[in-house]
Design a protein around this motif. Structure first.
Motif, PDB file in Angstrom:
ATOM      1  N   LYS A 133       0.881  -1.182   0.000  1.00  0.00           N
ATOM      2  CA  LYS A 133       0.000   0.000   0.000  1.00  0.00           C
ATOM      3  C   LYS A 133       0.907   1.217   0.000  1.00  0.00           C
ATOM      4  O   LYS A 133       1.919   1.260   0.715  1.00  0.00           O
ATOM      5  CB  LYS A 133      -0.914  -0.010   1.225  1.00  0.00           C
ATOM      6  CG  LYS A 133      -1.789   1.239   1.389  1.00  0.00           C
ATOM      7  CD  LYS A 133      -2.932   1.296   0.388  1.00  0.00           C
ATOM      8  CE  LYS A 133      -3.763   2.557   0.508  1.00  0.00           C
ATOM      9  NZ  LYS A 133      -3.343   3.648  -0.391  1.00  0.00           N
ATOM     10  N   GLY A 134       0.521   2.189  -0.841  1.00  0.00           N
ATOM     11  CA  GLY A 134       1.387   3.334  -0.965  1.00  0.00           C
ATOM     12  C   GLY A 134       1.182   4.378   0.115  1.00  0.00           C
ATOM     13  O   GLY A 134       0.091   4.499   0.670  1.00  0.00           O
TER      14      GLY A 134
ATOM     15  N   GLU B 143      -5.769   4.138   8.377  1.00  0.00           N
ATOM     16  CA  GLU B 143      -6.795   4.534   7.416  1.00  0.00           C
ATOM     17  C   GLU B 143      -7.531   3.280   6.950  1.00  0.00           C
ATOM     18  O   GLU B 143      -6.991   2.180   7.013  1.00  0.00           O
ATOM     19  CB  GLU B 143      -6.122   5.179   6.194  1.00  0.00           C
ATOM     20  CG  GLU B 143      -5.413   6.477   6.499  1.00  0.00           C
ATOM     21  CD  GLU B 143      -6.270   7.707   6.204  1.00  0.00           C
ATOM     22  OE1 GLU B 143      -7.435   7.529   5.805  1.00  0.00           O
ATOM     23  OE2 GLU B 143      -5.770   8.826   6.379  1.00  0.00           O
TER      24      GLU B 143
ATOM     25  N   GLY C 142       0.119   6.590  -2.127  1.00  0.00           N
ATOM     26  CA  GLY C 142      -0.722   7.264  -1.158  1.00  0.00           C
ATOM     27  C   GLY C 142      -1.002   8.722  -1.452  1.00  0.00           C
ATOM     28  O   GLY C 142      -1.216   9.496  -0.527  1.00  0.00           O
ATOM     29  N   VAL C 143      -1.017   9.130  -2.729  1.00  0.00           N
ATOM     30  CA  VAL C 143      -1.175  10.537  -3.079  1.00  0.00           C
ATOM     31  C   VAL C 143      -2.630  10.911  -3.376  1.00  0.00           C
ATOM     32  O   VAL C 143      -2.936  12.079  -3.603  1.00  0.00           O
ATOM     33  CB  VAL C 143      -0.282  10.932  -4.277  1.00  0.00           C
ATOM     34  CG1 VAL C 143       1.176  10.748  -3.926  1.00  0.00           C
ATOM     35  CG2 VAL C 143      -0.665  10.167  -5.535  1.00  0.00           C
ATOM     36  N   GLY C 144      -3.512   9.893  -3.426  1.00  0.00           N
ATOM     37  CA  GLY C 144      -4.913  10.172  -3.684  1.00  0.00           C
ATOM     38  C   GLY C 144      -5.386   9.727  -5.066  1.00  0.00           C
ATOM     39  O   GLY C 144      -6.377  10.245  -5.585  1.00  0.00           O
ATOM     40  N   LYS C 145      -4.703   8.734  -5.676  1.00  0.00           N
ATOM     41  CA  LYS C 145      -5.127   8.239  -6.997  1.00  0.00           C
ATOM     42  C   LYS C 145      -6.527   7.616  -6.911  1.00  0.00           C
ATOM     43  O   LYS C 145      -7.421   7.957  -7.654  1.00  0.00           O
ATOM     44  CB  LYS C 145      -4.134   7.183  -7.522  1.00  0.00           C
ATOM     45  CG  LYS C 145      -2.778   7.715  -7.868  1.00  0.00           C
ATOM     46  CD  LYS C 145      -1.844   6.635  -8.410  1.00  0.00           C
ATOM     47  CE  LYS C 145      -1.385   5.647  -7.357  1.00  0.00           C
ATOM     48  NZ  LYS C 145      -0.504   6.249  -6.337  1.00  0.00           N
ATOM     49  N   THR C 146      -6.694   6.711  -5.966  1.00  0.00           N
ATOM     50  CA  THR C 146      -7.966   6.009  -5.839  1.00  0.00           C
ATOM     51  C   THR C 146      -9.073   6.971  -5.436  1.00  0.00           C
ATOM     52  O   THR C 146     -10.161   6.955  -6.011  1.00  0.00           O
ATOM     53  CB  THR C 146      -7.836   4.860  -4.813  1.00  0.00           C
ATOM     54  OG1 THR C 146      -6.842   3.950  -5.287  1.00  0.00           O
ATOM     55  CG2 THR C 146      -9.133   4.145  -4.604  1.00  0.00           C
ATOM     56  N   THR C 147      -8.791   7.832  -4.475  1.00  0.00           N
ATOM     57  CA  THR C 147      -9.782   8.804  -4.003  1.00  0.00           C
ATOM     58  C   THR C 147     -10.207   9.729  -5.137  1.00  0.00           C
ATOM     59  O   THR C 147     -11.386  10.062  -5.267  1.00  0.00           O
ATOM     60  CB  THR C 147      -9.186   9.608  -2.823  1.00  0.00           C
ATOM     61  OG1 THR C 147      -8.776   8.683  -1.810  1.00  0.00           O
ATOM     62  CG2 THR C 147     -10.185  10.586  -2.247  1.00  0.00           C
TER      63      THR C 147
ATOM     64  N   PRO D  67      -8.873  19.713  -0.542  1.00  0.00           N
ATOM     65  CA  PRO D  67      -8.402  19.900   0.836  1.00  0.00           C
ATOM     66  C   PRO D  67      -8.290  18.565   1.566  1.00  0.00           C
ATOM     67  O   PRO D  67      -8.957  17.597   1.197  1.00  0.00           O
ATOM     68  CB  PRO D  67      -9.504  20.762   1.458  1.00  0.00           C
ATOM     69  CG  PRO D  67     -10.734  20.382   0.706  1.00  0.00           C
ATOM     70  CD  PRO D  67     -10.290  20.081  -0.699  1.00  0.00           C
TER      71      PRO D  67
ATOM     72  N   ASN E  63      -9.539  16.276   4.101  1.00  0.00           N
ATOM     73  CA  ASN E  63     -10.912  16.262   4.627  1.00  0.00           C
ATOM     74  C   ASN E  63     -11.236  14.843   5.060  1.00  0.00           C
ATOM     75  O   ASN E  63     -11.286  13.926   4.235  1.00  0.00           O
ATOM     76  CB  ASN E  63     -11.848  16.744   3.512  1.00  0.00           C
ATOM     77  CG  ASN E  63     -13.306  16.706   3.899  1.00  0.00           C
ATOM     78  OD1 ASN E  63     -14.023  15.834   3.475  1.00  0.00           O
ATOM     79  ND2 ASN E  63     -13.744  17.668   4.701  1.00  0.00           N
TER      80      ASN E  63
ATOM     81  N   SER F 133     -11.797  10.180   3.620  1.00  0.00           N
ATOM     82  CA  SER F 133     -11.179   8.898   3.994  1.00  0.00           C
ATOM     83  C   SER F 133     -12.165   7.999   4.741  1.00  0.00           C
ATOM     84  O   SER F 133     -11.909   6.816   4.913  1.00  0.00           O
ATOM     85  CB  SER F 133      -9.912   9.124   4.805  1.00  0.00           C
ATOM     86  OG  SER F 133     -10.195   9.706   6.032  1.00  0.00           O
TER      87      SER F 133
HETATM   88  N1  LIG Z   1      -8.162  14.861   0.437  1.00  0.00           N
HETATM   89  C1  LIG Z   1      -8.054  13.892   1.334  1.00  0.00           C
HETATM   90  N2  LIG Z   1      -8.277  14.151   2.623  1.00  0.00           N
HETATM   91  C2  LIG Z   1      -8.127  13.178   3.560  1.00  0.00           C
HETATM   92  N3  LIG Z   1      -7.754  11.909   3.299  1.00  0.00           N
HETATM   93  C3  LIG Z   1      -7.521  11.599   2.029  1.00  0.00           C
HETATM   94  C4  LIG Z   1      -7.662  12.543   0.957  1.00  0.00           C
HETATM   95  N4  LIG Z   1      -7.374  11.922  -0.209  1.00  0.00           N
HETATM   96  C5  LIG Z   1      -7.059  10.646   0.111  1.00  0.00           C
HETATM   97  N5  LIG Z   1      -7.161  10.446   1.450  1.00  0.00           N
HETATM   98  C6  LIG Z   1      -6.833   9.225   2.206  1.00  0.00           C
HETATM   99  O1  LIG Z   1      -5.421   9.038   2.110  1.00  0.00           O
HETATM  100  C7  LIG Z   1      -5.109   7.676   1.862  1.00  0.00           C
HETATM  101  C8  LIG Z   1      -4.383   7.579   0.521  1.00  0.00           C
HETATM  102  O2  LIG Z   1      -5.259   7.912  -0.532  1.00  0.00           O
HETATM  103  P1  LIG Z   1      -5.487   6.912  -1.765  1.00  0.00           P
HETATM  104  O3  LIG Z   1      -5.587   5.514  -1.290  1.00  0.00           O
HETATM  105  O4  LIG Z   1      -6.581   7.461  -2.583  1.00  0.00           O
HETATM  106  O5  LIG Z   1      -4.097   7.133  -2.503  1.00  0.00           O
HETATM  107  P2  LIG Z   1      -3.481   6.264  -3.699  1.00  0.00           P
HETATM  108  O6  LIG Z   1      -2.560   7.146  -4.432  1.00  0.00           O
HETATM  109  O7  LIG Z   1      -4.581   5.625  -4.456  1.00  0.00           O
HETATM  110  O8  LIG Z   1      -2.661   5.128  -2.888  1.00  0.00           O
HETATM  111  P3  LIG Z   1      -1.883   3.883  -3.578  1.00  0.00           P
HETATM  112  O9  LIG Z   1      -0.570   4.475  -4.017  1.00  0.00           O
HETATM  113  O10 LIG Z   1      -1.722   2.856  -2.464  1.00  0.00           O
HETATM  114  O11 LIG Z   1      -2.742   3.407  -4.694  1.00  0.00           O
HETATM  115  C9  LIG Z   1      -6.428   6.919   1.877  1.00  0.00           C
HETATM  116  O12 LIG Z   1      -6.588   6.356   3.157  1.00  0.00           O
HETATM  117  C10 LIG Z   1      -7.461   8.000   1.598  1.00  0.00           C
HETATM  118  O13 LIG Z   1      -8.698   7.711   2.207  1.00  0.00           O
END
Ligand SMILES: Nc1ncnc2c1ncn2[C@@H]1O[C@H](COP(=O)(O)OP(=O)(O)OP(=O)(O)O)[C@@H](O)[C@H]1O
Ligand SMILES: Nc1ncnc2c1ncn2[C@@H]1O[C@H](COP(=O)(O)OP(=O)(O)OP(=O)(O)O)[C@@H](O)[C@H]1O
Ligand SMILES: [Mg+2]
Ligand SMILES: [Mg+2]
Lengths: 266, 266
Positions: A11-12, A161, B13-18, B224, B226, B230
């Motif tokens: 997990k990243g 998370e 963990g930069v927010g790709k999935t979100t 932001p 928020n 998550s």
């Molecule tokens: N804007 C935000 N505010 C608060 N938490 C966030 C925000 N965006 C993402 N998160 C949380 O931060 C964590 C990382 O986000 P996410 O999983 O979307 O990143 P990712 O780039 O898809 O990770 P991976 O590299 O593992 O695929 C998750 O637990 C997510 O819920």
């Protein structure tokens, strides 16, 4: 005897690099001789230790591909007792380059402990270091497999998370598989909860779930969310050097003590 | 005509999935027909949309390996106009399975747009959807290359943290290479700043640096930090369904509008 830990989780962004740098620095601060190996082509651990791009001519790619010895690849950092084998994008090409080599999973192990047949304790790393920590990339690829094959234990950073729990069983399966096929001695040294924010109910809930599900494998020490930890890398220093008194540094010092206690009474 | 976006950044963990889930849901909320493709073996996007493990029998592994058509692999979500091709750990084996197939980088493109030679606009996805968003894993591997080869544009989530800048040039190099060798139409649709915390000076500093370095490629909308964003995945829903009024949902609605504006006046 030398102890090698892979710091891994596919997990990243869960705190692998932050844990490798700061747990390493904390072990060095209490007198252990520590080598950090950056096995991520992003090279974040190298940057967080202040290794400039031009100082990475010899790096973990050269160490694994046999082009450089540990002596040539390891360099001192600003912290006493703390050394690093840096990484850069050279490493990204390794997967393809070694995909047909029968020893492809053992390259890091042999670079640290000597080729197959070297008596235990007589490898290049055994002579110079007490602990080696390996920063893994966010993937279960050949680089992470090399880290786990070289290691005695895996330190698993787990972000507080929701998505953190999702990948845990895949990771534990991979550790099992490496243990059965490549490295019988491998075990989970421990799971460390990172970015723990007690004001956030989700964070507290995930922490409670993980402690219930995994029990004693989870370290008592959790790492709080602390902005000083994310500032330190921009100064090229571990948090212990950047701000020893901050909550993040103090947590990693406690974690180092807990790791050492587990090493004494496994 | 159909537009396909890869949501990519090898930094974890930069927010790709979100971003994939919530930008997708926001585009669907304003009436576009949207397909999300989960190309990460962790399957986080599938979980965040409420797809149970047992509902992933047919998944993106089957779509890419030609074992299932788009019709069979795509399933409806709780949000109107929003569909998903889920993922699970089956996908982890694909790299090895297809490593010597000459079309290995084009598998997703052909699954969406039809085999080579299919007239533009007549592929399986062209008929049913306006937008496809592809959630990439945290690595520049064959899955991410497949996403970029299938895409018209890349949406790059960039966390407002120091390490974020480190991987950006590697990512832009990869996009360039894919554009030259595999997909001449590929461009960066935009860079979105995520987890922006205006109380934190590092976050503001990174955001300012990125806007200076990249200029107009960076969306005006930043997301932001928020906690509701998550929390939503633990309820199996996009934030728009979980809490439409929260700062996170509102930011993704604004981002969707900005993406649509760029599409109209590229
Ligand atoms: N804007 C935000 N505010 C608060 N938490 C966030 C925000 N965006 C993402 N998160 C949380 O931060 C964590 C990382 O986000 P996410 O999983 O979307 O990143 P990712 O780039 O898809 O990770 P991976 O590299 O593992 O695929 C998750 O637990 C997510 O819920
Ligand atoms: N306890 C903490 N408090 C605040 N910020 C943290 C903490 N731990 C890590 N960070 C920050 O969160 C981000 C992700 O951490 P880090 O890069 O160490 O994760 P990683 O697992 O190594 O990521 P990757 O999967 O990309 O290798 C970094 O910007 C880091 O500075
Ligand atoms: Mg890292
Ligand atoms: Mg993801």
């Amino acid at each position: 005897p030398l102890r090698v830990f892979a710091v891994s989780n596919q997990k990243g962004g869960v705190g692998k690099t932050t844990t490798t740098i700061n747990l390493g620095a904390a072990l060095a601060a209490v007198g252990r001789r520590v080598l950090l190996v950056d096995l991520d082509p992003q090279g974040n651990a190298s940057t967080g230790l202040g290794v400039e791009r031009r100082q990475r001519e010899t790096n973990s790619y050269h160490l694994l591909s046999g082009r450089a010895s540990l002596e040539e690849a390891a360099q001192a950092t600003a912290s006493e007792n703390l050394w690093v084998v840096p990484a850069n994008s050279d490493l990204a090409g390794l997967d393809l380059e070694i995909s047909d080599s029968p020893r492809r999973a053992h390259l890091l192990r042999e670079a640290l402990r000597g080729p197959e047949g070297t008596p235990a304790g007589e490898g290049p790393a055994d002579q110079r270091f007490d602990y080696v920590l390996i920063d893994s990339p966010p993937s279960l690829n050949l680089l992470t497999i090399n880290a786990m094959t070289a290691a005695d234990g895996v330190v698993v950073p787990l972000q507080c998370e929701f998505f953190a729990l999702e990948g845990l069983s895949q990771l534990l399966d991979t550790i099992d598989r490496v243990k059965k096929t490549l490295n019988r001695a491998l075990a989970v040294q421990g799971v460390v909860l990172t970015m723990y924010d007690r004001r956030n109910s989700l964070s507290a809930q995930v922490a409670a779930d993980v402690r219930e599900y995994l029990g004693g494998v989870v370290y008592e020490t959790s790492i709080p969310r602390n902005v000083r930890l994310s500032e330190a890398p921009s100064h090229g220093k571990p948090a212990l050097l950047y701000d020893r008194a901050c909550a993040g540094s103090q947590a990693y010092l406690r974690l180092a003590e807990e790791v050492l206690r587990r090493e004494r009474d496994p």
